[in-house]
Design an enzyme around this catalytic site. Structure first.
Site, PDB file in Angstrom:
ATOM      1  CB  THR A 158      -0.885  -0.025   1.266  1.00 47.30           C
ATOM      2  OG1 THR A 158      -1.841  -1.065   1.117  1.00 47.30           O
ATOM      3  CG2 THR A 158      -1.602   1.297   1.495  1.00 47.30           C
ATOM      4  NE  ARG A 186     -10.649  -5.148   3.440  1.00 52.49           N
ATOM      5  CZ  ARG A 186      -9.486  -4.528   3.510  1.00 52.49           C
ATOM      6  NH1 ARG A 186      -8.951  -4.013   2.430  1.00 52.49           N
ATOM      7  NH2 ARG A 186      -8.836  -4.424   4.656  1.00 52.49           N
ATOM      8  N   GLY A 188     -11.285  -1.159   2.636  1.00 51.12           N
ATOM      9  CA  GLY A 188     -10.348  -1.096   3.759  1.00 51.12           C
ATOM     10  C   GLY A 188     -10.310   0.283   4.396  1.00 51.12           C
ATOM     11  CG  ASP A 189      -6.713   1.123   6.431  1.00 54.90           C
ATOM     12  OD1 ASP A 189      -6.722   0.277   5.514  1.00 54.90           O
ATOM     13  OD2 ASP A 189      -5.656   1.564   6.929  1.00 54.90           O
ATOM     14  CB  THR A 209       0.283   0.771   5.344  1.00 57.46           C
ATOM     15  OG1 THR A 209       0.458  -0.537   4.788  1.00 57.46           O
ATOM     16  CG2 THR A 209       1.541   1.151   6.109  1.00 57.46           C
ATOM     17  CG  HIS A 211      -5.933  -6.450   9.749  1.00 56.38           C
ATOM     18  ND1 HIS A 211      -6.436  -7.086  10.844  1.00 56.38           N
ATOM     19  CD2 HIS A 211      -6.733  -6.809   8.715  1.00 56.38           C
ATOM     20  CE1 HIS A 211      -7.491  -7.812  10.483  1.00 56.38           C
ATOM     21  NE2 HIS A 211      -7.677  -7.648   9.201  1.00 56.38           N
TER      22      HIS A 211
HETATM   23  N1  ASP Z   1      -4.520  -1.117   4.836  1.00 60.48           N
HETATM   24  C1  ASP Z   1      -4.729  -1.785   3.577  1.00 60.48           C
HETATM   25  C2  ASP Z   1      -6.112  -2.381   3.575  1.00 60.48           C
HETATM   26  O1  ASP Z   1      -6.523  -2.925   4.573  1.00 60.48           O
HETATM   27  C3  ASP Z   1      -3.745  -2.867   3.284  1.00 60.48           C
HETATM   28  C4  ASP Z   1      -2.287  -2.530   3.492  1.00 60.48           C
HETATM   29  O2  ASP Z   1      -1.946  -1.473   3.996  1.00 60.48           O
HETATM   30  O3  ASP Z   1      -1.431  -3.370   3.148  1.00 60.48           O
HETATM   31  O4  ASP Z   1      -6.753  -2.346   2.561  1.00 60.48           O
END
Ligand code: ASP
Length: 291
Positions: A158, A186, A188-189, A209, A211
């Site tokens: 990311t 889905r 993400g953040d 970056t 989870h």
């Molecule tokens: N934070 C990102 C997500 O959950 C993934 C990552 O940073 O590797 O989509």
């Protein structure tokens, strides 16, 4: 600049750090010429979206259906204006579309086919999965599907940038393909303001970056930025917030931050995170990077 937290194989780490350093320089060149923080973070993130090593734009990871759905957001600290795209079908530079949403101002966040429609209305050309998919992204996904790999979720890549410009304004931008083998739809953040991306001139700017679900559940980015009001040591502040996230959710990640005075810091509680920083002040410039 960060190029993703997680686990990057030892032989790939130098290339990830170099990619971050090059992208940080792209942003620094804009700031050096008197450009804005928001222009700098957009250009820096775009540079890594175009770099196939990273999980954003070209090189994005594949979801459970083997297709690409992209998340990105950008935020301007002076005005709290922001734009984002979530679970968007393939486009080469999602961060530019997030910027277009911010400039357009009608809505902040566009998802899925509506995001694609918005992008095309602003003149962005759709890409195909084949154009953005790299052999590395495909091989990792294939190995997972074939039961050859235990690696799931975030594996580095990311991309995110934070900056403070000469006028004292801050900005943040983040872009990703998300988590490998994620469910269709889905989010993400990364595109969620306050979770993965946040900028406010009163305090600073952050990009996360790791989870994504954990960053969402802890409202990480806004809390780490607002927590600056009581922080004395930036690195310790970031590390404490990551520890708290791990304690409450069991998940890990990394974060980069710039405060409203221009001090930059980063932290991770994953095995690796690629990063780079360019510091500029009256006394000159310095650069650092790592993974
Ligand atoms: N934070 C990102 C997500 O959950 C993934 C990552 O940073 O590797 O989509």
């Amino acid at each position: 600049m960060h190029g993703g937290a997680g686990y990057i194989a030892a032989e790939r780490r130098a290339a990830h750090a170099e990619g971050c350093a090059r992208a940080a320089e792209v942003g620094a060149a804009i700031l050096r010429a008197g450009g804005s923080a928001v222009d700098a973070v957009e250009a820096a993130v775009r540079a890594l979206e175009d770099d196939p090593l990273f999980n954003a734009g070209t090189g994005a990871c594949l979801n459970e259906d083997g297709v690409i759905e992209l998340d990105a957001a950008i935020m301007e600290g002076a005005t709290l204006r922001a734009g984002g795209v979530a679970a968007m079908p393939p486009f080469k530079n999602p961060i530019a579309i997030a910027r277009a949403a911010m400039e357009d101002g009608r809505h902040v966040l566009y998802a899925a086919h509506g995001a694609a429609r918005f992008a095309m209305s602003k003149g962005f050309a759709r890409a195909t999965v084949d154009e953005l998919r790299t052999d590395h992204a495909y091989d990792r996904w294939r190995a997972l599907k074939d039961g050859q790999a235990t690696e799931k979720g975030y594996a580095g890549g990311t991309v995110g940038a934070v900056a403070r410009d000469a006028q004292g304004h801050v900005a943040a931008a983040t872009s990703t393909g998300g988590m490998m083998d994620k469910a269709a739809g889905r989010v993400g953040d990364t595109p969620l303001l306050g979770a993965g991306t946040w900028a406010d001139d009163d305090h600073g700017a952050a990009s996360t970056t790791g989870h994504g679900e954990a960053f969402i559940r802890t409202a990480f980015a806004v809390r780490v930025v607002e927590g600056l009001a009581h922080a004395t040591d930036l690195e310790a502040h970031l590390a404490a917030d990551l520890s708290r996230m791990r304690a409450r959710t069991g998940s890990c990640g990394g974060v980069i931050l710039v405060d409203c005075k221009g001090s930059a810091a980063w932290a991770r509680n994953t095995e690796t995170m690629s990063w780079a920083v360019v510091r500029m002040d009256g006394a000159g410039e310095s650069r650092e990077s790592g993974a």
